[in-house]
Design an enzyme around this catalytic site. Structure first.
Site, PDB file in Angstrom:
ATOM      1  N   SER A   1       1.045  -1.342  -0.216  1.00  0.00           N
ATOM      2  CA  SER A   1      -0.201   0.227  -0.118  1.00  0.00           C
ATOM      3  C   SER A   1       0.870   0.984   0.054  1.00  0.00           C
ATOM      4  O   SER A   1       0.267   2.159  -0.295  1.00  0.00           O
ATOM      5  CB  SER A   1      -0.796  -0.019   1.330  1.00  0.00           C
ATOM      6  OG  SER A   1      -2.483  -1.159   0.745  1.00  0.00           O
TER       7      SER A   1
ATOM      8  N   LYS B   1      -0.038   3.499  -2.958  1.00  0.00           N
ATOM      9  CA  LYS B   1      -0.611   4.646  -2.985  1.00  0.00           C
ATOM     10  C   LYS B   1      -0.525   6.390  -2.879  1.00  0.00           C
ATOM     11  O   LYS B   1      -1.614   7.218  -3.519  1.00  0.00           O
ATOM     12  CB  LYS B   1      -1.981   4.144  -1.507  1.00  0.00           C
ATOM     13  CG  LYS B   1      -2.814   2.767  -1.565  1.00  0.00           C
ATOM     14  CD  LYS B   1      -3.627   3.018  -0.766  1.00  0.00           C
ATOM     15  CE  LYS B   1      -4.994   1.157  -0.687  1.00  0.00           C
ATOM     16  NZ  LYS B   1      -4.052   0.394  -0.279  1.00  0.00           N
TER      17      LYS B   1
ATOM     18  N   SER C   1      -6.387   2.739   4.065  1.00  0.00           N
ATOM     19  CA  SER C   1      -4.892   2.739   3.608  1.00  0.00           C
ATOM     20  C   SER C   1      -6.597   1.735   2.952  1.00  0.00           C
ATOM     21  O   SER C   1      -6.321   0.368   2.616  1.00  0.00           O
ATOM     22  CB  SER C   1      -4.339   0.978   4.087  1.00  0.00           C
ATOM     23  OG  SER C   1      -3.246   0.887   3.092  1.00  0.00           O
TER      24      SER C   1
END
Length: 428
Positions: free
Chosen positions: A108, A111, A166
């Protein structure tokens, strides 16, 4: 944004910290190697013998790269991560690195690129009613913030879900607003190329393990550095806790209501945990964890006016919160070593900010789009929230004013125009 006719160097005081125009100097980029690891994206046991030399030849070599000058402290001896990097966020100097360009699954932390790519697309107040199709294709076991079909959320809500929890569901809703996952992936890959993050291939916008999806500690640090130019990015990355809209309910009389629930940031250096203290001066950025990637993390922190970025990927030591512990040790080393070590490379700038003509560079002007420019107002302080250890800390970030040139480009003087960061404050 109106552009002055001539390049100007200005400095403005923001919460008693003066900002000067900063800039970037980029060496020639070499083609990135093919992904190292199995087709599923899991890493090989050892890094390639030769990797990308973007940012400097030493960064393309396997193993630890550091150039200790007189009086410089030695690196921590208990680092087990496959890859890591310590860099000065403003000058771009890489103080030390270990397999910086090893192409690994990012989890993640990808991101950060998603946010840096899509944040400018909508005002915070934009509302969106979630369709069933918006949540299609989310991988099994994904981290979720709790978005419900048919409910309406603001873009602000969705970004809180991305940064704090997340939430892959929030990523997919925002991707749907951006005309779909495929377009979002294409946009992210194009933005990665613009940032000269040539180790990165995006397959899924949320960082979920996918065949061929890779990045590197070097590239993740570029994403964080670019994102931190944006006021909203800094605000979300530093928010410890927030209220998130719940599900609409109806009572026996037919009256509807919609409550909220609290979400907390899963960045343990920001929120704290039973075995990890809030790191002094921390202001984000993003953590991740998947089967192929293991634990990954990029953090930014300030001490004594110096701002450092640290990225750590996949510690081999199987201990709770190990990625944060190794990051904290590298921060500690970096703040002690800054000014005492010779850089082993640099964080390159975006193509548009470094593609100035020789005449423009000589006059202090540069071409480019000015992407990533920060806002000019102060960022609201983050909400306080206790981690598992009950620590109630707010990480506040004060927005700086960027000095822009003709066409919105950055002044080329080797430094990036990073806003004055991290004035942490504890809520009474």
């Amino acid at each position: 944004m109106p552009a002055p006719k001539k390049a100007l160097r200005r400095s403005l005081t923001v919460t008693s910290a003066a900002l000067t125009a900063l800039a970037l100097l980029s060496p020639a980029a070499l083609a990135a190697p093919s992904p190292s690891g199995s087709p599923s994206g899991s890493p090989s046991a050892t890094p390639p013998a030769s990797m990308s030399a973007v940012g400097g030849a030493r960064l393309g070599k396997p193993g630890t790269q550091v150039d200790l000058a007189g009086g410089a402290p030695v690196l921590p001896k208990d680092l087990t991560a496959r890859s890591w990097i310590v860099a000065d966020a403003e000058s771009g100097d890489v103080l030390a690195a270990h397999n910086a360009h090893w192409r690994l699954a990012p989890a993640s932390t990808l991101k950060m690129l998603f946010a840096d790519t899509l944040l400018p697309k909508w005002p915070k107040t934009t509302k969106h009613k979630v369709e069933v199709s918006d949540l299609a294709g989310i991988g099994a076991g994904s981290s979720m913030v709790g978005i419900k079909e048919t409910e309406t959320y603001t873009v602000h809500d969705l970004w809180l879900g991305v940064f704090l929890r997340s939430g892959n569901d929030a990523v997919h809703v925002l991707s749907a607003m951006n005309d779909g996952v495929d377009k979002t992936v294409a946009d992210m890959n194009a933005h990665a190329d613009e940032l000269q993050a040539l180790d990165t291939t995006v397959v899924s916008p949320d960082g979920y393990d996918m065949p061929g999806q890779v990045s590197s500690a070097y590239d993740l640090t570029l994403f964080a550095r670019s994102g931190l130019q944006k006021k909203d990015f800094r605000e979300y990355a530093s928010t410890v806790s927030a209220k998130f809209p719940g599900e609409t309910t109806k009572n026996k009389k037919g009256k509807t209501s919609r409550g909220t629930f609290e979400i907390q940031n899963t960045n343990r250096l920001l929120a704290g945990d039973s075995d990890v203290e809030v790191y002094p001066g921390i202001a984000g950025v993003k953590n991740g964890n998947t089967t192929n990637a293991g634990a990954t993390f990029t953090g930014v922190a300030e001490r004594g006016g110096r701002v450092l970025l640290v990225t750590v990927m996949n510690p081999a030591k199987d201990e709770h919160n190990e990625v944060y512990k190794e990051t904290a040790r590298l921060f500690d080393w970096g703040f002690k070593a800054a000014g005492k070590v010779r850089p082993v490379g640099e964080l390159v700038g975006p193509r548009s900010a470094t593609a100035a003509s020789p005449s423009a560079e000589a006059s202090g002007e540069a071409g480019g789009t000015g992407k990533g420019a920060a806002g000019t107002g102060p960022v609201a302080g983050s909400q306080t929230g206790g981690g598992a250890g009950g620590v109630g800390i707010a990480a506040g970030i004060t927005a700086g004013v960027l000095v822009l040139l003709a066409g919105g480009a950055f002044l080329v003087n080797r430094k990036w125009p990073l806003p004055d960061l991290v004035r942490r404050r504890t809520r009474p």
